[in-house]
Design a protein around this motif. Structure first.
Motif, PDB file in Angstrom:
ATOM      1  N   ASN A  32      75.332 -51.726 -77.934  1.00 28.69           N
ATOM      2  CA  ASN A  32      74.411 -50.699 -78.429  1.00 28.69           C
ATOM      3  C   ASN A  32      73.754 -49.918 -77.290  1.00 28.69           C
ATOM      4  O   ASN A  32      72.735 -49.253 -77.491  1.00 28.69           O
ATOM      5  N   LYS A  33      74.339 -49.985 -76.090  1.00 31.14           N
ATOM      6  CA  LYS A  33      73.766 -49.296 -74.939  1.00 31.14           C
ATOM      7  C   LYS A  33      74.732 -48.246 -74.395  1.00 31.14           C
ATOM      8  O   LYS A  33      75.943 -48.480 -74.334  1.00 31.14           O
ATOM      9  N   SER A  34      74.154 -47.122 -74.000  1.00 29.27           N
ATOM     10  CA  SER A  34      74.940 -46.041 -73.402  1.00 29.27           C
ATOM     11  C   SER A  34      74.639 -45.945 -71.920  1.00 29.27           C
ATOM     12  O   SER A  34      73.476 -46.023 -71.496  1.00 29.27           O
ATOM     13  N   TYR A  35      75.711 -45.771 -71.114  1.00 30.47           N
ATOM     14  CA  TYR A  35      75.588 -45.658 -69.668  1.00 30.47           C
ATOM     15  C   TYR A  35      76.166 -44.311 -69.230  1.00 30.47           C
ATOM     16  O   TYR A  35      77.135 -43.824 -69.818  1.00 30.47           O
ATOM     17  N   TYR A  36      75.548 -43.740 -68.199  1.00 29.05           N
ATOM     18  CA  TYR A  36      75.991 -42.435 -67.711  1.00 29.05           C
ATOM     19  C   TYR A  36      76.285 -42.495 -66.217  1.00 29.05           C
ATOM     20  O   TYR A  36      75.504 -43.058 -65.443  1.00 29.05           O
ATOM     21  N   ALA A  37      77.423 -41.925 -65.839  1.00 21.90           N
ATOM     22  CA  ALA A  37      77.837 -41.914 -64.437  1.00 21.90           C
ATOM     23  C   ALA A  37      78.232 -40.511 -64.022  1.00 21.90           C
ATOM     24  O   ALA A  37      78.649 -39.689 -64.850  1.00 21.90           O
ATOM     25  N   LEU A  38      78.122 -40.219 -62.733  1.00 23.10           N
ATOM     26  CA  LEU A  38      78.584 -38.948 -62.213  1.00 23.10           C
ATOM     27  C   LEU A  38      80.107 -38.867 -62.314  1.00 23.10           C
ATOM     28  O   LEU A  38      80.807 -39.840 -62.062  1.00 23.10           O
ATOM     29  N   THR A  39      80.615 -37.707 -62.695  1.00 20.78           N
ATOM     30  CA  THR A  39      82.056 -37.451 -62.620  1.00 20.78           C
ATOM     31  C   THR A  39      82.425 -37.184 -61.167  1.00 20.78           C
ATOM     32  O   THR A  39      81.558 -37.100 -60.289  1.00 20.78           O
ATOM     33  N   GLU A  40      83.707 -37.033 -60.892  1.00 25.17           N
ATOM     34  CA  GLU A  40      84.125 -36.700 -59.534  1.00 25.17           C
ATOM     35  C   GLU A  40      83.526 -35.362 -59.103  1.00 25.17           C
ATOM     36  O   GLU A  40      83.124 -35.189 -57.953  1.00 25.17           O
ATOM     37  N   ARG A  41      83.447 -34.426 -60.044  1.00 24.14           N
ATOM     38  CA  ARG A  41      82.825 -33.133 -59.739  1.00 24.14           C
ATOM     39  C   ARG A  41      81.352 -33.322 -59.412  1.00 24.14           C
ATOM     40  O   ARG A  41      80.828 -32.735 -58.459  1.00 24.14           O
ATOM     41  N   GLY A  42      80.670 -34.173 -60.196  1.00 25.13           N
ATOM     42  CA  GLY A  42      79.272 -34.441 -59.955  1.00 25.13           C
ATOM     43  C   GLY A  42      79.037 -35.120 -58.616  1.00 25.13           C
ATOM     44  O   GLY A  42      78.103 -34.776 -57.881  1.00 25.13           O
ATOM     45  N   LYS A  43      79.900 -36.090 -58.281  1.00 21.71           N
ATOM     46  CA  LYS A  43      79.782 -36.777 -56.989  1.00 21.71           C
ATOM     47  C   LYS A  43      79.929 -35.793 -55.836  1.00 21.71           C
ATOM     48  O   LYS A  43      79.174 -35.839 -54.855  1.00 21.71           O
ATOM     49  N   ALA A  44      80.915 -34.906 -55.946  1.00 24.50           N
ATOM     50  CA  ALA A  44      81.156 -33.939 -54.879  1.00 24.50           C
ATOM     51  C   ALA A  44      79.957 -33.020 -54.690  1.00 24.50           C
ATOM     52  O   ALA A  44      79.555 -32.719 -53.558  1.00 24.50           O
ATOM     53  N   ARG A  45      79.350 -32.577 -55.805  1.00 28.19           N
ATOM     54  CA  ARG A  45      78.184 -31.701 -55.710  1.00 28.19           C
ATOM     55  C   ARG A  45      77.005 -32.428 -55.079  1.00 28.19           C
ATOM     56  O   ARG A  45      76.292 -31.869 -54.235  1.00 28.19           O
ATOM     57  N   MET A  46      76.788 -33.679 -55.469  1.00 24.36           N
ATOM     58  CA  MET A  46      75.667 -34.444 -54.925  1.00 24.36           C
ATOM     59  C   MET A  46      75.858 -34.712 -53.439  1.00 24.36           C
ATOM     60  O   MET A  46      74.900 -34.659 -52.654  1.00 24.36           O
ATOM     61  N   GLU A  47      77.088 -35.019 -53.030  1.00 27.66           N
ATOM     62  CA  GLU A  47      77.352 -35.267 -51.618  1.00 27.66           C
ATOM     63  C   GLU A  47      77.101 -34.014 -50.792  1.00 27.66           C
ATOM     64  O   GLU A  47      76.507 -34.077 -49.704  1.00 27.66           O
ATOM     65  N   GLU A  48      77.551 -32.866 -51.292  1.00 23.11           N
ATOM     66  CA  GLU A  48      77.359 -31.612 -50.576  1.00 23.11           C
ATOM     67  C   GLU A  48      75.873 -31.268 -50.498  1.00 23.11           C
ATOM     68  O   GLU A  48      75.367 -30.858 -49.439  1.00 23.11           O
ATOM     69  N   ALA A  49      75.149 -31.431 -51.613  1.00 20.70           N
ATOM     70  CA  ALA A  49      73.719 -31.137 -51.626  1.00 20.70           C
ATOM     71  C   ALA A  49      72.973 -32.049 -50.660  1.00 20.70           C
ATOM     72  O   ALA A  49      72.103 -31.600 -49.899  1.00 20.70           O
ATOM     73  N   SER A  50      73.314 -33.338 -50.666  1.00 18.67           N
ATOM     74  CA  SER A  50      72.653 -34.291 -49.778  1.00 18.67           C
ATOM     75  C   SER A  50      72.915 -33.958 -48.314  1.00 18.67           C
ATOM     76  O   SER A  50      72.006 -34.036 -47.474  1.00 18.67           O
ATOM     77  N   ARG A  51      74.144 -33.571 -48.012  1.00 17.50           N
ATOM     78  CA  ARG A  51      74.478 -33.219 -46.629  1.00 17.50           C
ATOM     79  C   ARG A  51      73.633 -32.061 -46.143  1.00 17.50           C
ATOM     80  O   ARG A  51      73.143 -32.059 -45.004  1.00 17.50           O
ATOM     81  N   ARG A  52      73.401 -31.084 -47.014  1.00 16.86           N
ATOM     82  CA  ARG A  52      72.630 -29.909 -46.622  1.00 16.86           C
ATOM     83  C   ARG A  52      71.131 -30.191 -46.595  1.00 16.86           C
ATOM     84  O   ARG A  52      70.416 -29.676 -45.730  1.00 16.86           O
ATOM     85  N   ILE A  53      70.645 -31.014 -47.529  1.00 19.26           N
ATOM     86  CA  ILE A  53      69.215 -31.309 -47.582  1.00 19.26           C
ATOM     87  C   ILE A  53      68.774 -32.140 -46.382  1.00 19.26           C
ATOM     88  O   ILE A  53      67.733 -31.887 -45.775  1.00 19.26           O
ATOM     89  N   TYR A  54      69.569 -33.147 -46.039  1.00 23.15           N
ATOM     90  CA  TYR A  54      69.156 -34.098 -45.016  1.00 23.15           C
ATOM     91  C   TYR A  54      69.831 -33.866 -43.665  1.00 23.15           C
ATOM     92  O   TYR A  54      69.804 -34.751 -42.814  1.00 23.15           O
ATOM     93  N   LYS A  55      70.400 -32.698 -43.458  1.00 24.92           N
ATOM     94  CA  LYS A  55      71.052 -32.416 -42.181  1.00 24.92           C
ATOM     95  C   LYS A  55      70.010 -32.435 -41.062  1.00 24.92           C
ATOM     96  O   LYS A  55      68.854 -32.026 -41.247  1.00 24.92           O
ATOM     97  N   SER A  56      70.402 -32.938 -39.892  1.00 26.43           N
ATOM     98  CA  SER A  56      69.482 -33.011 -38.765  1.00 26.43           C
ATOM     99  C   SER A  56      69.319 -31.650 -38.090  1.00 26.43           C
ATOM    100  O   SER A  56      68.223 -31.232 -37.748  1.00 26.43           O
ATOM    101  N   GLU A  57      70.423 -30.941 -37.902  1.00 24.44           N
ATOM    102  CA  GLU A  57      70.372 -29.607 -37.319  1.00 24.44           C
ATOM    103  C   GLU A  57      71.680 -28.888 -37.615  1.00 24.44           C
ATOM    104  O   GLU A  57      72.684 -29.504 -37.960  1.00 24.44           O
ATOM    105  N   ALA A  58      71.640 -27.561 -37.483  1.00 22.65           N
ATOM    106  CA  ALA A  58      72.826 -26.763 -37.782  1.00 22.65           C
ATOM    107  C   ALA A  58      73.921 -27.007 -36.747  1.00 22.65           C
ATOM    108  O   ALA A  58      73.648 -27.253 -35.568  1.00 22.65           O
ATOM    109  N   GLU A  59      75.164 -26.985 -37.206  1.00 20.39           N
ATOM    110  CA  GLU A  59      76.290 -27.157 -36.298  1.00 20.39           C
ATOM    111  C   GLU A  59      76.469 -25.900 -35.440  1.00 20.39           C
ATOM    112  O   GLU A  59      76.082 -24.799 -35.823  1.00 20.39           O
ATOM    113  N   GLU A  60      77.061 -26.094 -34.273  1.00 23.11           N
ATOM    114  CA  GLU A  60      77.309 -24.964 -33.390  1.00 23.11           C
ATOM    115  C   GLU A  60      78.359 -24.050 -34.011  1.00 23.11           C
ATOM    116  O   GLU A  60      79.376 -24.510 -34.531  1.00 23.11           O
ATOM    117  N   TRP A  61      78.102 -22.765 -33.954  1.00 24.47           N
ATOM    118  CA  TRP A  61      78.990 -21.785 -34.590  1.00 24.47           C
ATOM    119  C   TRP A  61      80.248 -21.594 -33.754  1.00 24.47           C
ATOM    120  O   TRP A  61      80.197 -21.484 -32.533  1.00 24.47           O
TER     121      TRP A  61
END
Length: 285
Positions: free
Chosen positions: A65-94
């Motif tokens: 009687n319980k429902s569980y929710y997980a990120l899809t592969e698309r969701g995982k990819a978006r979260m990883e990209e967002a986290s990389r940008r939010i917590y980046k230490s400094e911009a990469e050299e161009w």
């Protein structure tokens, strides 16, 4: 109680900052309890996860009687990209190169074109001319993912190029992005949250904040800072204007986050552990 924000947006924040570090799966009851701390009720949470599921960000599985929710592969990819940008230490050299994407998507696929524009803006592309988008960042992987996702390979051309003129690179940046407006938003963030940081630092030192209060404050901090992903193209330092406040905002964000993170995580773990995820829960895309 803190000001209530859009339920769906807060769920994204909690998935990105917490749930993805705990197997990507959560019981709906735990999610409802976490969102209650922000003033959201059960009905709004269930409606939000239903919408996120239809949009392909999360997926559901029911055990008993319980429902569980997980990120899809698309969701995982978006979260990883967002986290990389939010917590980046400094911009990469161009590397001095520009990535250029040009598309000719027919009118009958206008909805695909509209979605692609949103995704390109979120990724940090700027509009140089009609249907021509550019970025100085190495976003080849993201571009190919978008092309595959929307099945538009026959409508897209993608280049890596060197800018030969006639404008300067800074002029090109000014043409594609309104960094003055972005900088103004950073100034407002620094002004608002530097005061909050000083106040809450004193409260933490006095042990005057509960774990739940720290969780709410920490999640709302991430929620507000995450909004810069939609407006800041994360340009290399060589292309940024003088007196850029993005670095100051990032330092303030990181300091404030670290102040609250331990107690915030402790509250999350308390709620999360109330319903252990069964081993029988298996998600697949």
């Amino acid at each position: 109680m803190e000001q209530s924000f859009n339920t769906r947006a807060m769920i994204f924040t909690i998935y990105g900052d917490y749930i993805r570090h705990y197997g990507n799966v959560i019981w709906i009851g735990s999610l409802i309890r976490l969102l209650e701390a922000f003033g959201h009720n059960e009905q709004s949470v269930r409606a939000a996860v239903s919408r996120m599921s239809r949009q392909g960000w999360i997926q559901a599985e029911r055990i008993g009687n319980k429902s569980y929710y997980a990120l899809t592969e698309r969701g995982k990819a978006r979260m990883e990209e967002a986290s990389r940008r939010i917590y980046k230490s400094e911009a990469e050299e161009w590397d001095g190169k520009w990535r250029i994407l040009v598309y000719t998507i027919p009118e009958e696929k206008r909805h695909v074109r509209d979605e692609l524009r949103k995704e390109l803006t979120w990724s940090g592309f700027g509009l140089l001319a009609n249907s021509c988008w550019i970025t100085p960042n190495p976003l080849e992987k993201q571009v190919h993912t978008l092309i595959d996702q929307y099945e538009i390979a026959t409508h897209v051309s993608f280049f890596t190029a060197v800018h030969e003129g006639m404008q300067s690179s800074q002029d090109l940046v000014r043409q594609c992005w309104d960094l003055t407006e972005v900088n103004d938003r950073y100034a407002q963030f620094v002004e608002t949250y530097s005061q909050k940081y000083i106040h809450d630092k004193s409260r933490v030192q006095r042990n005057d904040l509960s774990d739940e209060q720290c969780f709410v404050k920490c999640a709302l901090l991430v929620h507000q800072y995450r909004k810069f992903l939609f407006v800041d193209p994360s340009l290399p330092h060589e292309l940024l204007p003088e007196e850029w406040l993005g670095d100051s905002a990032a330092t303030l964000f990181n300091d404030y986050y670290q102040l609250l993170a331990e107690r915030a995580t402790r509250f999350f773990e308390t709620v999360f552990s109330q319903a252990e995820i069964p081993n029988t829960v298996q998600f697949s895309d």
